[in-house]
Design a protein around this motif. Structure first.
Motif, short mmCIF file in Angstrom:
data_model
loop_
_atom_site.label_atom_id
_atom_site.label_comp_id
_atom_site.label_asym_id
_atom_site.label_seq_id
_atom_site.Cartn_x
_atom_site.Cartn_y
_atom_site.Cartn_z
N ALA A 295 0.84 -1.20 0.00
CA ALA A 295 0.00 0.00 0.00
C ALA A 295 0.88 1.25 0.00
O ALA A 295 0.58 2.23 -0.70
N PHE A 296 1.97 1.20 0.75
CA PHE A 296 2.90 2.33 0.76
C PHE A 296 3.48 2.57 -0.64
O PHE A 296 3.54 3.70 -1.11
N LYS A 297 3.90 1.51 -1.31
CA LYS A 297 4.45 1.66 -2.66
C LYS A 297 3.42 2.29 -3.60
O LYS A 297 3.75 3.18 -4.41
N ALA A 298 2.18 1.86 -3.48
CA ALA A 298 1.13 2.39 -4.35
C ALA A 298 0.84 3.85 -4.06
O ALA A 298 0.73 4.67 -4.99
N VAL A 299 0.73 4.21 -2.79
CA VAL A 299 0.42 5.60 -2.47
C VAL A 299 1.61 6.51 -2.77
O VAL A 299 1.45 7.66 -3.16
N HIS A 300 2.81 5.98 -2.62
CA HIS A 300 4.01 6.76 -2.96
C HIS A 300 4.04 7.06 -4.47
O HIS A 300 4.37 8.18 -4.88
N ALA A 301 3.67 6.07 -5.28
CA ALA A 301 3.57 6.29 -6.73
C ALA A 301 2.48 7.32 -7.05
O ALA A 301 2.68 8.21 -7.89
N LEU A 302 1.35 7.22 -6.37
CA LEU A 302 0.26 8.17 -6.56
C LEU A 302 0.70 9.57 -6.17
O LEU A 302 0.35 10.55 -6.83
#
Length: 122
Positions: A58-65
Motif C-alpha cells: 500500500a505504501f508503494k502504491a500511495v508513494h507512486a500516486l
C-alpha cells in the motif's frame, strides 16, 4: 485543450499555474498527460493493498500516486495523499481511513472529468 476541460480540472483542484509551467505552456501536452492518468494503476493498487492490510505494498502504491499527483499538479487530493504516504511509511495503517476516503472521493471525481473529455482529446 478544451476550455471546459481546463476549467473543470481547475475547479477539481489542479494547480494550473504549476502544471502549465511544468509543461512549458503546452496545453495539448497537459491534456495528453492528464488523460494518461486514466491508465495509472496506483489508486487501484492502493485500494487493493489497503483491503488486504498489506502496508508495504500500500505504501508503494500511495508513494507512486504521490509522485503522479505532484507531476500533474493534482492539488485536489495531494495533501491527503502525502499524509497517507507518511502513515504507511511508518509501517502502520492506524488512522488511514479519513485520508483514503477523501482521496477516493476526489479520485473518482477526477476520473469522471477525464472520461468526459477522453474522446474529444483523442
Amino acid at each position: 485543450m478544451d476550455a471546459a476541460f481546463k476549467e473543470e480540472l481547475i475547479e477539481w483542484g489542479v494547480d494550473w499555474e504549476d502544471v502549465h509551467n511544468r509543461f512549458m505552456g503546452n496545453e495539448d501536452l497537459i491534456a495528453k498527460f492528464m488523460l494518461r492518468f486514466l491508465g495509472d494503476p496506483s489508486m487501484t493498487s492502493l485500494s487493493k493493498y489497503l483491503g488486504e492490510e498489506n502496508v508495504s505494498e500500500a505504501f508503494k502504491a500511495v508513494h507512486a500516486l504521490k509522485g503522479v499527483s505532484a507531476n500533474l499538479g493534482l492539488k485536489g487530493f495531494y495533501s491527503q495523499v502525502y499524509d497517507l504516504t507518511e502513515i504507511l511509511r511508518a509501517g502502520t495503517m492506524d488512522g488511514y481511513e479519513p485520508y483514503y476516503d477523501h482521496i477516493k472521493l476526489k479520485y473518482d471525481d477526477l476520473i469522471s472529468i477525464l472520461r468526459k473529455y477522453q474522446s474529444s482529446a483523442s
